[in-house]
Design a protein around this motif. Sequence first.
Motif, PDB file in Angstrom:
ATOM      1  N   VAL A 176      -5.717   5.706   1.425  1.00 58.62           N
ATOM      2  CA  VAL A 176      -5.087   4.610   1.941  1.00 58.62           C
ATOM      3  C   VAL A 176      -6.403   3.409   2.489  1.00 58.62           C
ATOM      4  N   LYS A 177      -7.874   4.146   2.856  1.00 61.70           N
ATOM      5  CA  LYS A 177      -8.677   3.640   2.916  1.00 61.70           C
ATOM      6  C   LYS A 177      -9.463   2.759   2.005  1.00 61.70           C
ATOM      7  N   LYS A 178      -9.214   3.137   0.780  1.00 60.50           N
ATOM      8  CA  LYS A 178      -9.387   2.609  -0.756  1.00 60.50           C
ATOM      9  C   LYS A 178      -8.323   2.009  -0.879  1.00 60.50           C
ATOM     10  N   LEU A 179      -7.221   1.590  -0.466  1.00 57.17           N
ATOM     11  CA  LEU A 179      -6.467   0.409  -1.027  1.00 57.17           C
ATOM     12  C   LEU A 179      -6.486  -0.600   0.106  1.00 57.17           C
ATOM     13  N   ALA A 180      -6.463  -0.110   1.152  1.00 58.78           N
ATOM     14  CA  ALA A 180      -7.136  -0.889   2.144  1.00 58.78           C
ATOM     15  C   ALA A 180      -8.326  -1.887   2.324  1.00 58.78           C
ATOM     16  N   SER A 181      -9.204  -1.815   1.787  1.00 59.24           N
ATOM     17  CA  SER A 181     -10.284  -1.957   1.930  1.00 59.24           C
ATOM     18  C   SER A 181     -10.564  -3.191   0.230  1.00 59.24           C
ATOM     19  N   ASP A 182     -10.071  -2.473  -0.767  1.00 61.78           N
ATOM     20  CA  ASP A 182      -9.245  -3.346  -1.943  1.00 61.78           C
ATOM     21  C   ASP A 182      -8.781  -4.755  -1.719  1.00 61.78           C
ATOM     22  N   ARG A 183      -8.512  -4.640  -0.725  1.00 59.27           N
ATOM     23  CA  ARG A 183      -7.514  -5.846  -0.176  1.00 59.27           C
ATOM     24  C   ARG A 183      -7.811  -6.303   1.206  1.00 59.27           C
ATOM     25  N   GLY A 184      -9.572  -5.757   1.873  1.00 53.01           N
ATOM     26  CA  GLY A 184     -10.084  -7.227   2.217  1.00 53.01           C
ATOM     27  C   GLY A 184      -9.927  -5.769   4.070  1.00 53.01           C
ATOM     28  N   ILE A 185      -9.149  -5.157   3.965  1.00 62.83           N
ATOM     29  CA  ILE A 185      -9.077  -5.053   5.529  1.00 62.83           C
ATOM     30  C   ILE A 185      -8.912  -3.006   5.500  1.00 62.83           C
ATOM     31  N   GLY A 186      -9.858  -2.740   7.386  1.00 59.75           N
ATOM     32  CA  GLY A 186      -9.705  -1.414   7.368  1.00 59.75           C
ATOM     33  C   GLY A 186      -8.623  -0.793   7.667  1.00 59.75           C
ATOM     34  N   THR A 187      -9.045   1.503   7.859  1.00 60.78           N
ATOM     35  CA  THR A 187      -7.857   1.311   8.407  1.00 60.78           C
ATOM     36  C   THR A 187      -8.075   1.928  10.091  1.00 60.78           C
ATOM     37  N   ILE A 188      -7.772   2.474  11.116  1.00 58.38           N
ATOM     38  CA  ILE A 188      -7.437   2.840  12.293  1.00 58.38           C
ATOM     39  C   ILE A 188      -7.600   3.963  12.477  1.00 58.38           C
ATOM     40  N   GLY A 189      -6.987   4.976  12.101  1.00 59.53           N
ATOM     41  CA  GLY A 189      -6.253   6.278  12.204  1.00 59.53           C
ATOM     42  C   GLY A 189      -6.217   6.884  11.745  1.00 59.53           C
ATOM     43  N   ARG A 248       2.081   2.980   8.341  1.00 52.36           N
ATOM     44  CA  ARG A 248       2.964   3.989   6.815  1.00 52.36           C
ATOM     45  C   ARG A 248       3.126   5.648   7.304  1.00 52.36           C
ATOM     46  N   ALA A 249       4.140   5.653   8.067  1.00 53.62           N
ATOM     47  CA  ALA A 249       4.945   6.683   7.941  1.00 53.62           C
ATOM     48  C   ALA A 249       5.491   7.272   6.985  1.00 53.62           C
ATOM     49  N   ARG A 250       4.632   8.716   6.880  1.00 53.49           N
ATOM     50  CA  ARG A 250       4.314   9.929   5.498  1.00 53.49           C
ATOM     51  C   ARG A 250       5.451  10.836   5.945  1.00 53.49           C
ATOM     52  N   ASN A 251       6.662  11.083   4.638  1.00 51.45           N
ATOM     53  CA  ASN A 251       6.858  12.608   4.604  1.00 51.45           C
ATOM     54  C   ASN A 251       5.785  13.757   3.328  1.00 51.45           C
ATOM     55  N   ILE A 272       0.301  -1.039  -0.058  1.00 55.80           N
ATOM     56  CA  ILE A 272       0.110  -0.182  -0.174  1.00 55.80           C
ATOM     57  C   ILE A 272       0.627   1.032  -0.250  1.00 55.80           C
ATOM     58  N   ALA A 273       1.943   0.778   0.907  1.00 55.60           N
ATOM     59  CA  ALA A 273       2.799   2.406   0.671  1.00 55.60           C
ATOM     60  C   ALA A 273       3.318   2.631  -0.670  1.00 55.60           C
ATOM     61  N   SER A 274       4.559   1.326  -0.948  1.00 53.64           N
ATOM     62  CA  SER A 274       4.769   1.909  -2.743  1.00 53.64           C
ATOM     63  C   SER A 274       3.287   2.182  -3.533  1.00 53.64           C
ATOM     64  N   ALA A 275       2.146   2.098  -3.532  1.00 51.85           N
ATOM     65  CA  ALA A 275       0.917   2.343  -4.344  1.00 51.85           C
ATOM     66  C   ALA A 275       0.759   3.919  -4.319  1.00 51.85           C
TER      67      ALA A 275
END
Length: 328
Positions: A280-293, A237-240, A209-212
């Motif tokens: 990130v939510k969309k990419l995670a959802s496409d893989r069957g998982i959610g996000t926390i915050g 995923r830590a982002r600058n 997901i980070a790479s995407a």
Amino acid sequence: MSSCRVGLRLAACLLNISEARKKYIVENIAKAALLERNGQRHPEVSVLNIFSDPEYNRSVITIAASVEEIGNSILAACLEAFQSIDMEVQEGIHPCLGAVDLIPIYPLSGVGVEECGAVARSLAENLVLSIPGCSVFLFGEADLPEKRPLVQRRKQLGWFTRRDFSALKPDLGAAPARRCGLTGIGTSPYVMNCNVTIDSQDLALGKEIASAIRGSNVNGLKGVQTMAFPHEGKIERARNVESFEDQEVTETSEGSQYMAYSVLGDHFYYVSPHYIEAQVKKLASDRGIGTIGRALIGFTPQECKSCAEYAIKESIGEFWKIRGGVLM
């Protein structure tokens, strides 16, 4: 009300230190930034925020000051940090090379990146003269004439994987001492830190997901650099999020992909934290998982400027306490 002069030229530093588990050490470093050499509090300096992550064992201290004073303020904080943090015993899952790992200086108002770069180079010289064993690498506007960006310098130095200092070649100072490590100092337009956590323990999935969304990849988000780490039993995923100049960006609103701001008449853009979280939510959802915050480490560029102007106008040195505490 302070007697602080009108039209202050302001800069900010997001001081990254390799300590988060001892709150008193982090606060002592922050408080050191507020003091002049005679021990009196400087009216043109404020610590706007402290973000500490014990699992990463890393804190980010947001210091705002007039551009004339910010170098001295950062130097005072670094002197305290190098006395208190020992890289020989430091542990944490976040990559780092130095007790003071990173000193980025950003223009906020009335000052440009070139002048901040000169401040950064002067600070680097003062650090290696003031602290035995301190060594520095430069990036951005401080790295003349090449002006290599931070991510390039980190790759060159093995920041993402290395903790062996013996082969490192600093730009200033002798070979890094094991206690101090290697410190990065530089300047660029404002860079935010924005982290999003997915509800999974699968590190490979987190890296996918980070790479995407990484800006260097096709269809990634411009100016976004990202890494994935195990964090509190999940993957974060830590982002600058870098600011950039782009004549093609026109749509800038709260719900759009880009946000805009200006410094000295120069217009900059960055990807909205809300948009990053949505992607990130969309990419995670496409893989069957959610996000926390989502965690914004400090401020957007506009928020940092507004808080700095208010804090210094009202002579509030420990502004972070007004924001609700050290840990956010």
